[in-house]
Write a protein that holds these residues in place. Structure first.
Motif, PDB file in Angstrom:
ATOM      1  N   GLU A 263      -3.031  -5.379  -9.252  1.00 52.28           N
ATOM      2  CA  GLU A 263      -2.668  -4.053  -9.763  1.00 52.28           C
ATOM      3  C   GLU A 263      -1.735  -3.282  -8.830  1.00 52.28           C
ATOM      4  O   GLU A 263      -1.194  -2.259  -9.228  1.00 52.28           O
ATOM      5  CB  GLU A 263      -3.935  -3.227 -10.007  1.00 52.28           C
ATOM      6  CG  GLU A 263      -4.855  -3.789 -11.094  1.00 52.28           C
ATOM      7  CD  GLU A 263      -5.714  -4.968 -10.639  1.00 52.28           C
ATOM      8  OE1 GLU A 263      -5.688  -5.313  -9.435  1.00 52.28           O
ATOM      9  OE2 GLU A 263      -6.388  -5.572 -11.489  1.00 52.28           O
ATOM     10  N   TYR A 264      -1.570  -3.760  -7.575  1.00 48.09           N
ATOM     11  CA  TYR A 264      -0.718  -3.050  -6.621  1.00 48.09           C
ATOM     12  C   TYR A 264       0.717  -3.576  -6.637  1.00 48.09           C
ATOM     13  O   TYR A 264       1.541  -3.164  -5.834  1.00 48.09           O
ATOM     14  CB  TYR A 264      -1.283  -3.149  -5.195  1.00 48.09           C
ATOM     15  CG  TYR A 264      -2.497  -2.250  -4.947  1.00 48.09           C
ATOM     16  CD1 TYR A 264      -3.317  -1.852  -5.992  1.00 48.09           C
ATOM     17  CD2 TYR A 264      -2.818  -1.808  -3.670  1.00 48.09           C
ATOM     18  CE1 TYR A 264      -4.423  -1.054  -5.779  1.00 48.09           C
ATOM     19  CE2 TYR A 264      -3.920  -0.994  -3.440  1.00 48.09           C
ATOM     20  CZ  TYR A 264      -4.726  -0.618  -4.504  1.00 48.09           C
ATOM     21  OH  TYR A 264      -5.815   0.182  -4.278  1.00 48.09           O
ATOM     22  N   PRO A 399       1.607  -2.268  -0.915  1.00 47.66           N
ATOM     23  CA  PRO A 399       2.466  -1.173  -0.472  1.00 47.66           C
ATOM     24  C   PRO A 399       1.641   0.096  -0.229  1.00 47.66           C
ATOM     25  O   PRO A 399       0.602   0.292  -0.857  1.00 47.66           O
ATOM     26  CB  PRO A 399       3.423  -0.961  -1.646  1.00 47.66           C
ATOM     27  CG  PRO A 399       2.801  -1.659  -2.815  1.00 47.66           C
ATOM     28  CD  PRO A 399       1.738  -2.592  -2.341  1.00 47.66           C
ATOM     29  N   ALA A 400       2.117   0.954   0.680  1.00 49.75           N
ATOM     30  CA  ALA A 400       1.462   2.252   0.876  1.00 49.75           C
ATOM     31  C   ALA A 400       1.895   3.214  -0.223  1.00 49.75           C
ATOM     32  O   ALA A 400       1.158   4.118  -0.613  1.00 49.75           O
ATOM     33  CB  ALA A 400       1.812   2.826   2.245  1.00 49.75           C
ATOM     34  N   GLN A 420       2.801   9.386  -7.162  1.00 51.62           N
ATOM     35  CA  GLN A 420       3.134   8.839  -5.845  1.00 51.62           C
ATOM     36  C   GLN A 420       1.904   8.275  -5.134  1.00 51.62           C
ATOM     37  O   GLN A 420       2.013   7.447  -4.243  1.00 51.62           O
ATOM     38  CB  GLN A 420       3.729   9.945  -4.952  1.00 51.62           C
ATOM     39  CG  GLN A 420       5.103  10.390  -5.344  1.00 51.62           C
ATOM     40  CD  GLN A 420       6.110   9.264  -5.232  1.00 51.62           C
ATOM     41  OE1 GLN A 420       6.068   8.468  -4.302  1.00 51.62           O
ATOM     42  NE2 GLN A 420       7.000   9.189  -6.192  1.00 51.62           N
ATOM     43  N   ASP A 421       0.726   8.785  -5.500  1.00 47.68           N
ATOM     44  CA  ASP A 421      -0.498   8.446  -4.771  1.00 47.68           C
ATOM     45  C   ASP A 421      -1.204   7.208  -5.310  1.00 47.68           C
ATOM     46  O   ASP A 421      -2.321   6.896  -4.910  1.00 47.68           O
ATOM     47  CB  ASP A 421      -1.487   9.626  -4.835  1.00 47.68           C
ATOM     48  CG  ASP A 421      -0.916  10.912  -4.271  1.00 47.68           C
ATOM     49  OD1 ASP A 421       0.035  10.826  -3.466  1.00 47.68           O
ATOM     50  OD2 ASP A 421      -1.415  11.990  -4.629  1.00 47.68           O
ATOM     51  N   ILE A 422      -0.547   6.495  -6.209  1.00 48.91           N
ATOM     52  CA  ILE A 422      -1.177   5.395  -6.930  1.00 48.91           C
ATOM     53  C   ILE A 422      -1.879   4.365  -6.035  1.00 48.91           C
ATOM     54  O   ILE A 422      -2.945   3.875  -6.375  1.00 48.91           O
ATOM     55  CB  ILE A 422      -0.141   4.722  -7.880  1.00 48.91           C
ATOM     56  CG1 ILE A 422      -0.694   3.486  -8.577  1.00 48.91           C
ATOM     57  CG2 ILE A 422       1.156   4.347  -7.172  1.00 48.91           C
ATOM     58  CD1 ILE A 422      -1.361   3.800  -9.850  1.00 48.91           C
ATOM     59  N   TYR A 423      -1.293   4.027  -4.885  1.00 55.84           N
ATOM     60  CA  TYR A 423      -1.895   2.980  -4.032  1.00 55.84           C
ATOM     61  C   TYR A 423      -2.790   3.542  -2.932  1.00 55.84           C
ATOM     62  O   TYR A 423      -3.377   2.777  -2.177  1.00 55.84           O
ATOM     63  CB  TYR A 423      -0.807   2.115  -3.384  1.00 55.84           C
ATOM     64  CG  TYR A 423       0.131   1.499  -4.392  1.00 55.84           C
ATOM     65  CD1 TYR A 423      -0.358   0.815  -5.507  1.00 55.84           C
ATOM     66  CD2 TYR A 423       1.509   1.603  -4.246  1.00 55.84           C
ATOM     67  CE1 TYR A 423       0.497   0.268  -6.451  1.00 55.84           C
ATOM     68  CE2 TYR A 423       2.381   1.044  -5.179  1.00 55.84           C
ATOM     69  CZ  TYR A 423       1.865   0.394  -6.279  1.00 55.84           C
ATOM     70  OH  TYR A 423       2.717  -0.143  -7.200  1.00 55.84           O
ATOM     71  N   LEU A 449       3.595  -1.033   4.939  1.00 56.96           N
ATOM     72  CA  LEU A 449       2.612  -2.008   4.439  1.00 56.96           C
ATOM     73  C   LEU A 449       1.248  -1.360   4.594  1.00 56.96           C
ATOM     74  O   LEU A 449       0.908  -0.885   5.691  1.00 56.96           O
ATOM     75  CB  LEU A 449       2.680  -3.285   5.286  1.00 56.96           C
ATOM     76  CG  LEU A 449       1.496  -4.258   5.132  1.00 56.96           C
ATOM     77  CD1 LEU A 449       1.602  -5.015   3.807  1.00 56.96           C
ATOM     78  CD2 LEU A 449       1.454  -5.243   6.303  1.00 56.96           C
ATOM     79  N   GLN A 450       0.460  -1.347   3.521  1.00 57.19           N
ATOM     80  CA  GLN A 450      -0.886  -0.784   3.623  1.00 57.19           C
ATOM     81  C   GLN A 450      -1.905  -1.918   3.743  1.00 57.19           C
ATOM     82  O   GLN A 450      -1.854  -2.887   2.995  1.00 57.19           O
ATOM     83  CB  GLN A 450      -1.208   0.078   2.394  1.00 57.19           C
ATOM     84  CG  GLN A 450      -2.566   0.760   2.517  1.00 57.19           C
ATOM     85  CD  GLN A 450      -2.909   1.686   1.358  1.00 57.19           C
ATOM     86  OE1 GLN A 450      -3.548   2.701   1.551  1.00 57.19           O
ATOM     87  NE2 GLN A 450      -2.512   1.336   0.154  1.00 57.19           N
ATOM     88  N   ILE A 451      -2.811  -1.767   4.699  1.00 59.64           N
ATOM     89  CA  ILE A 451      -3.872  -2.758   4.903  1.00 59.64           C
ATOM     90  C   ILE A 451      -5.214  -2.040   4.749  1.00 59.64           C
ATOM     91  O   ILE A 451      -5.431  -0.989   5.352  1.00 59.64           O
ATOM     92  CB  ILE A 451      -3.789  -3.387   6.315  1.00 59.64           C
ATOM     93  CG1 ILE A 451      -2.350  -3.825   6.634  1.00 59.64           C
ATOM     94  CG2 ILE A 451      -4.751  -4.560   6.442  1.00 59.64           C
ATOM     95  CD1 ILE A 451      -2.134  -4.175   8.100  1.00 59.64           C
TER      96      ILE A 451
END
Ligand SMILES: NC(=O)C[C@H](N)C(=O)O
Length: 486
Positions: A263-264, A399-400, A420-423, A449-451
């Motif tokens: 979904e990301y 993604p962030a 914008q805040d979706i992830y 990159l979001q972890i």
């Protein structure tokens, strides 16, 4: 000096290359020189900064220095600081001088750090671009036409521009990670309850969490160690030991299981952002990690659930600003109702009013079950999605933010801003920790990159981020303004 990371500065201070006073004076001069244009600070505290630097130098001379003694930083203007204006980016609190320190502020002072001032932010942390600040927008140091992200936009911009090596932010729905991504720095949102919220101006109390923003994961590890821990003054802070977050930074990543949430990587994701994230994942494979796709099936409910829960909590938290006890008070009130009405009408900005209205509506009789209760039920499903995913993998990556930093003025419609805040916001709904690390560029604008990890997995996240930073140099890239000398 300003080209060094926080960890490098700590080493240089220890080695006596320069004093904390010299370093502090240098950064204050940079802020003076560059911040009129950038607008990343609301309030500077040069006198108390130099005093704190002298105390740090004296402590070092006496052999009493700790790992953060004498290191300068900045605080988002949402942390109460005794004797210093604490505005939350709002006209409502433009005249508010906090009578006490937030726990985070107190802990950073005890660690010997030197605060240079308070950074700009979206009003009451409501926003994703820093355009909702009473003190005006902040520019992105990489590109003055772009926003720095929000709500901790001032903190992110100040670090990226080399005005401070680190700054504290808060993250209710992405406010640390998204500006970190937009400004090409590293930002960590800890597990809900890891860091005390005492003395942090409340927005949505079940989601708000403070965390460090700096150039590297190593810097964030040092800072998290200083601010984390149980606090009797915040009943939601968790009584759990604070590990040495720097201790596991070097652990090898062989066998690390990475999940990529399907979904990301869907509609709306900028292809350049997607390519950068996929490249980063390849770096992890080369470091010995395995990658598989996972699903977080309730992801598309995160924005609607968040934009019910956060405004509901905000409408309750912000009811304290009534013109009576502190904050903005209208001139010549005719009676109590007039005082409330005009003080609030004048003190709050448009986005804050919108959220108070939404929140008051969703909590009102007849609507509570349909909105607030339903959103809380959805929140559980979202949390369960993550717990299920962490049965299969160690960390999630994506993604962030769906796009790189957008242009100032580009998202005038509130709903497009919320998207914008979706992830990032599902992470707050679930209470888990997340970190954004620099992973490339779209033209001049950085990509993050979001972890994500499970509850209290900060040490693992920092280790995973640190190893990436040893293998890449995205976090070492600096905008032109950071290379300029005073
Ligand atoms: N506060 C945050 O984490 C930012 C989020 N975009 C909000 O406006 O609620």
């Amino acid at each position: 000096m300003h080209d060094k990371t926080l960890s490098e500065l700590a080493t240089a201070l220890e080695a006596g290359e320069f004093s904390s006073r010299e370093l502090t004076a240098h950064l204050l001069a940079r802020i003076d020189r560059f911040d009129d244009d950038l607008n990343s600070f609301i309030t500077m505290t040069p006198e108390t900064a130099l005093e704190a630097a002298d105390r740090a130098d004296a402590a070092r001379a006496a052999g009493k220095a700790g790992p953060l003694t004498g290191v300068p930083l900045a605080l988002k203007d949402i942390f109460c600081t005794e004797g210093v204006k604490t505005s939350a980016g709002s006209r409502m609190l433009d005249n508010f001088v906090a009578p006490y320190d937030a726990t985070v502020v107190e802990k950073l002072a005890v660690a010997g750090t030197v605060s240079l001032g308070k950074t700009n932010m979206d009003e009451f942390a409501m926003g994703s671009s820093n355009e909702n600040s009473y003190y005006g927008p902040v520019k992105n140091p990489w590109d003055p036409a772009a926003v720095p992200g929000g709500s901790s936009g001032g903190s992110a911009a100040a670090v990226a521009a080399g005005l401070v090596p680190a700054a504290m932010g808060t993250d209710t729905g992405g406010s640390i990670r998204q500006p970190a991504a937009f400004c090409g720095i590293t930002g960590l949102k800890p597990t809900y309850g890891r860091v005390s919220r005492y003395g942090i101006i409340a927005y949505a109390s079940s989601l708000d969490q403070a965390g460090p923003m700096a150039r590297t994961a190593e810097d964030c590890a040092r800072l998290l160690g200083a601010i984390a821990g149980h606090d009797l003054r915040d009943s939601t802070s968790v009584a759990r030991g604070v590990p040495d977050y720097t201790g596991e930074l070097e652990a090898p990543l062989t066998g690390l299981k990475i999940g990529l949430p399907r979904e990301y990587f869907g509609d709306g994701l900028d292809p350049v952002v997607e390519a950068a994230v996929r490249e980063a994942v390849k770096v992890y494979e080369s470091l010995g990690a395995s990658v598989r796709e996972v699903s977080l099936p309730h992801t598309h409910y995160a924005i609607p659930a968040y934009y019910v829960i956060a405004p509901a909590e905000a409408s309750s938290n912000l009811s304290r600003y009534d013109g009576v006890r502190f904050g903005h008070r209208c001139d010549n009130p005719q009676d109590l109702i007039d005082l409330y009405k005009r003080s609030r009408a004048e003190g709050f900005g448009e986005e804050v009013k919108r959220r108070i209205l939404i929140g008051t509506h969703t909590l009102s009789e007849g609507f509570f079950d349909a909105y607030y209760k339903k959103a809380q039920q959805v929140r559980r499903l979202i949390r369960q999605d993550f717990l299920d995913a962490f049965e299969e993998v160690d960390v999630l990556m994506g993604p962030a933010s769906p796009t790189p930093a957008f242009d100032l003025g580009a998202n005038k419609d509130p709903v497009s801003m919320y998207l914008q805040d979706i992830y990032t916001i599902a992470v707050n709904l679930a209470g888990i920790p997340g970190i954004s690390v620099p992973a490339g560029f779209a033209g001049r604008r950085p990509v993050g990159l979001q972890i994500l990890g499970t509850h209290f997995a900060e040490a693992r996240l920092l280790n995973v981020a640190h190893r990436f930073q040893q293998a890449t140099d995205w976090h070492r890239r600096r905008p032109a303004i950071a290379e300029e000398t005073v």
